[in-house]
Write a protein that holds these residues in place. Sequence first.
Motif, PDB file in Angstrom:
ATOM      1  N   ASN B  85      -5.649 -24.854 -11.730  1.00 52.30           N
ATOM      2  CA  ASN B  85      -6.666 -25.717 -12.341  1.00 52.30           C
ATOM      3  C   ASN B  85      -7.760 -24.910 -13.012  1.00 52.30           C
ATOM      4  O   ASN B  85      -8.173 -25.191 -14.129  1.00 52.30           O
ATOM      5  CB  ASN B  85      -7.340 -26.570 -11.248  1.00 52.30           C
ATOM      6  N   PHE B  86      -8.229 -23.910 -12.280  1.00 55.55           N
ATOM      7  CA  PHE B  86      -9.324 -23.073 -12.746  1.00 55.55           C
ATOM      8  C   PHE B  86      -8.917 -22.390 -14.052  1.00 55.55           C
ATOM      9  O   PHE B  86      -9.686 -22.374 -15.027  1.00 55.55           O
ATOM     10  CB  PHE B  86      -9.649 -22.031 -11.672  1.00 55.55           C
ATOM     11  N   ASP B  87      -7.680 -21.849 -14.075  1.00 53.67           N
ATOM     12  CA  ASP B  87      -7.206 -21.146 -15.269  1.00 53.67           C
ATOM     13  C   ASP B  87      -7.053 -22.102 -16.451  1.00 53.67           C
ATOM     14  O   ASP B  87      -7.407 -21.770 -17.582  1.00 53.67           O
ATOM     15  CB  ASP B  87      -5.875 -20.443 -14.978  1.00 53.67           C
ATOM     16  N   THR B  88      -6.524 -23.310 -16.175  1.00 54.48           N
ATOM     17  CA  THR B  88      -6.379 -24.305 -17.246  1.00 54.48           C
ATOM     18  C   THR B  88      -7.746 -24.618 -17.838  1.00 54.48           C
ATOM     19  O   THR B  88      -7.928 -24.656 -19.052  1.00 54.48           O
ATOM     20  CB  THR B  88      -5.772 -25.604 -16.669  1.00 54.48           C
ATOM     21  N   ASN B  89      -8.725 -24.814 -16.951  1.00 53.67           N
ATOM     22  CA  ASN B  89     -10.090 -25.087 -17.396  1.00 53.67           C
ATOM     23  C   ASN B  89     -10.635 -23.966 -18.274  1.00 53.67           C
ATOM     24  O   ASN B  89     -11.263 -24.219 -19.297  1.00 53.67           O
ATOM     25  CB  ASN B  89     -11.004 -25.261 -16.182  1.00 53.67           C
ATOM     26  N   SER B  91      -8.922 -21.833 -20.091  1.00 56.30           N
ATOM     27  CA  SER B  91      -8.239 -21.837 -21.393  1.00 56.30           C
ATOM     28  C   SER B  91      -8.829 -22.922 -22.283  1.00 56.30           C
ATOM     29  O   SER B  91      -9.066 -22.710 -23.476  1.00 56.30           O
ATOM     30  CB  SER B  91      -6.740 -22.085 -21.216  1.00 56.30           C
ATOM     31  N   GLN B  92      -9.092 -24.090 -21.681  1.00 60.92           N
ATOM     32  CA  GLN B  92      -9.713 -25.176 -22.447  1.00 60.92           C
ATOM     33  C   GLN B  92     -11.060 -24.739 -23.009  1.00 60.92           C
ATOM     34  O   GLN B  92     -11.376 -24.973 -24.183  1.00 60.92           O
ATOM     35  CB  GLN B  92      -9.925 -26.403 -21.563  1.00 60.92           C
ATOM     36  N   MET B 318      -9.936 -13.131 -17.800  1.00 56.41           N
ATOM     37  CA  MET B 318      -9.396 -13.325 -19.142  1.00 56.41           C
ATOM     38  C   MET B 318      -8.869 -11.997 -19.669  1.00 56.41           C
ATOM     39  O   MET B 318      -9.620 -11.202 -20.223  1.00 56.41           O
ATOM     40  CB  MET B 318     -10.529 -13.846 -20.030  1.00 56.41           C
ATOM     41  N   SER B 319      -7.593 -11.755 -19.463  1.00 57.40           N
ATOM     42  CA  SER B 319      -7.077 -10.473 -19.942  1.00 57.40           C
ATOM     43  C   SER B 319      -6.133 -10.635 -21.140  1.00 57.40           C
ATOM     44  O   SER B 319      -5.529  -9.683 -21.592  1.00 57.40           O
ATOM     45  CB  SER B 319      -6.407  -9.710 -18.803  1.00 57.40           C
TER      46      SER B 319
END
Lengths: 533, 533
Positions: B85-89, B91-92, B318-319
């Motif tokens: 969830n955190f990663d999707t957020n 990216s958004q 964010m790599s």
Amino acid sequence: MKMPHPSLITLTLLVMQLSSTSGGKILVFPLDGSHWINMKVIIEELHARGHEITVLRPSDSWYIEEKSPLYTSITLSCRGGFKENFDTNLSQQLEIRLQMKPGHFWSNFWAQMQMRGVLLDQFFQFHKRLGDVITHVFENEDLMQSLHADKYDMVLTDPGIGGGAMLARRLHLPLVFNVRWTIQGEAHFLIAPSPLSYIPFTATQLRDKMTFPQRLKNVLSYFMGMFTLSYITEPAYKPIVRRFFGPDVDYSTFFLDADIWLMRNDFVFEFPRPTVPNVVYMGGFQCKPPKPLPADLEEFVQSSGEHGVVIMTLGTLMSNLPQGISEEIAAAFAQLPQKVIWRYTGQRPNNLGNNTLLVKWLPQNDLLGHPKTRAFITHGGTNGVQEAIYHGVPVVGLPLFFDQPDNLSRVRAKGAAVIVDIAMLDRHIFKEALMAVIYNSTYGNTMQTLSKLHRDQPMKPLDQAVFWIEYVMRHKGARHLQTHSHKMSWFVYSSVDVFAALLAAALLATLIWIAVVRFLWRTIFSGRKTKLH
Amino acid sequence: MKMPHPSLITLTLLVMQLSSTSGGKILVFPLDGSHWINMKVIIEELHARGHEITVLRPSDSWYIEEKSPLYTSITLSCRGGFKENFDTNLSQQLEIRLQMKPGHFWSNFWAQMQMRGVLLDQFFQFHKRLGDVITHVFENEDLMQSLHADKYDMVLTDPGIGGGAMLARRLHLPLVFNVRWTIQGEAHFLIAPSPLSYIPFTATQLRDKMTFPQRLKNVLSYFMGMFTLSYITEPAYKPIVRRFFGPDVDYSTFFLDADIWLMRNDFVFEFPRPTVPNVVYMGGFQCKPPKPLPADLEEFVQSSGEHGVVIMTLGTLMSNLPQGISEEIAAAFAQLPQKVIWRYTGQRPNNLGNNTLLVKWLPQNDLLGHPKTRAFITHGGTNGVQEAIYHGVPVVGLPLFFDQPDNLSRVRAKGAAVIVDIAMLDRHIFKEALMAVIYNSTYGNTMQTLSKLHRDQPMKPLDQAVFWIEYVMRHKGARHLQTHSHKMSWFVYSSVDVFAALLAAALLATLIWIAVVRFLWRTIFSGRKTKLH
């Protein structure tokens, strides 16, 4: 539970990294009296670390020696008579103070006003003289040229006088304050936000927990105090600043512009309050482990047996008292099983007990650090209170003037002191206070706890002070630690303009809203009316 | 001029005085992600000094290892899926961020609102999950009993989560924060007076010198920000506090009640601002001298010759980047005479130059400390910025989210960074920024000065941190350093009641005055009238 500590290796590496041999050149503009005793402790340490020190002293100085192995002095000529005036003023204040008995509101109020008058006059004379001194310096072109030519690295001064900060500005040198008071009052009130809801103002004897009436008193005292101070210092320094720096220069900005403020207190002593990054607390920096006492004094102390000794001194300014009071004190002492060492230069009380030794001077630090010492009777000067905390000796306070009532009220608030009103002092009250502090272990235990907290610091206060003095020399100032606050006018600082703009915007929006609603209402209403008719 | 330093002997004595061998028991409730990397540095040091550490970790932790030689862990069961969830957020947020081009006010405003929405949701989910974790702990009676029975000396936590402070309260333990952010925003705004006239609010990218419109923006941002934060954290923590501590307990007092706040910044990095006595600055505590690089990396670095190397990394979150942007970056790199080491896990750009080495991970501290390093391209996380300052490497900033724009704007304000807007980034802009930082010596010199200031402290930041952690254990807290401010309601704190009373008194006095004057006037006037008739 005990803890291990930063390893010796890390600290050694740190020391080696920063160490170096060549010294700096420091121009010191000290304040006389007990403040000089403090300044000298720092000068001794700076001298020991290889710095070259020059001290500016008035020709009629009380304590600042012309010749010293620690520094070179420059003597500034002064018309004398100041010390005599100061002492007369002190005696007047004591006389008025002794008339102030609890429960007589109006006569006390009147006495307080009288005392304030004498104090104001004293402060005014004091700053007037100091203003004359710095004017002489600025007028003396040879002296100014030689000060320029000497290429000092910084100025170290006590902001209780105005000259040091002006001199630093004139010589374009970094500035470090050794500070407890400034010419504009207690230092925190000038440089750190100090909400009057929990920061007691000077001379109120309030604490950080206040009732509504106390907070009211605090706010009123603040405004009255700040007004009074401006009345004292403005006439003394403003004309000098105008003459030597220009008509548009605000004299207070010089003082707010110091690189580092070395504060002679800490939060074991002071109530916790907001601070700013260029303030360094070095309270108790003059304290050190006790040295052995002179043989005769040690013998007297040892003769006290299990009862121990009581130490009494009222500081450098007031070492004698009216005969009536000293006899009451002597009578109380005579009833104690303890031995008493009393620093007293007045007439020997007739009723002095065999257990009491009168001395003209005493090794205060060594006596406070003696294991047989049970209580310390003090006027509440900052130095004495800090030394009592350092050595963990509970206090009976006999506050007389200046910051003394405030200092003692802080120790009392923490539970390590009993304060006796000198105007009410008799042998019974005084003895009761002494017995409480000696035999009720909470006073002693609390002071022991304060002592432990005070001593448990990452670095000794004096080392800390010297570190930051040398830091200012290494980096030619410490501007990056100065908040932007004192470069703003009060109304910008407090965002009055922003809130006024927001309020205006809100009002405008409301007015437009009302106008629109009225317009719509009328349109609809008049439309209806038309239809109805 | 160089200065001598506090003598080794004094420090040795101090160390010996405070040293002891037995260790304490510390319960650590850390925050995951980059915050854990920080916490681990402190845990390593505490472990090395003989303390026994227990770490509470969620079962789906990203970084917090279950097994470690440094600590015992207690795993708290969590429903998973949070990291995804955190990663999707994230990216958004990046997607929206890339649409924000300068000069398009309304579309940017709209994008900003969208971004705030995503961020709010992310924070809300984050705190919701952390709230669940602490609820599980409190519900688990066996666990709570064993935590009680283990008799910890203190809790060490990151106030970016709410659980640690609650747990400390429940276990009646002293509390130390390892803090950059709290659940209620930037820490200073909670505990120290922070005048909005010169203290830029979070995420405004303002500095301490502000124009009127900037100060207006700052005030509005503050109120909007504080409102938003309460919207996120209240629903997550308030019900838990109500359930386990009672309905009248304000959840925010738990956080304001910490004994010591170890702040992950300092005033070389941060604008100088008011602070309070229980705040300790340990910014850059994780920095250390560089270790030698692995042989192949050292060879690559050395092959750069006199031109040196450039390091790029965008942190742990964010790599990788959208292909278009990474190709522009690669193109700019290819035109440099320097060698480039780029931490990048995304698809290899087609146009990657021969001078550029892509790596999945890089020894950031060792590379920043390498004498051949000329510039550091960073997203502006606190750790990276502090390490750049420590090693004196000038920065090209590519801020993405959170505190990154603010962090970089601080370095830019000091003159040691160029910031590139990622939405505007093309090969020319990026190359220009790089060339400026590499070839205009003011950036490098300024960073070298900041580095010198940062390293010149009385004690190393990590030693300082550990000193105060052990201090809290030695004295069972540090209450005497806590200001009284957070025990007051806002209207008492700001003396609203006192000023209202004074205003009322002034009004009353005026009214009485008017009444008296009117009465006298009438009496005299009517008297005259009578006479005249």
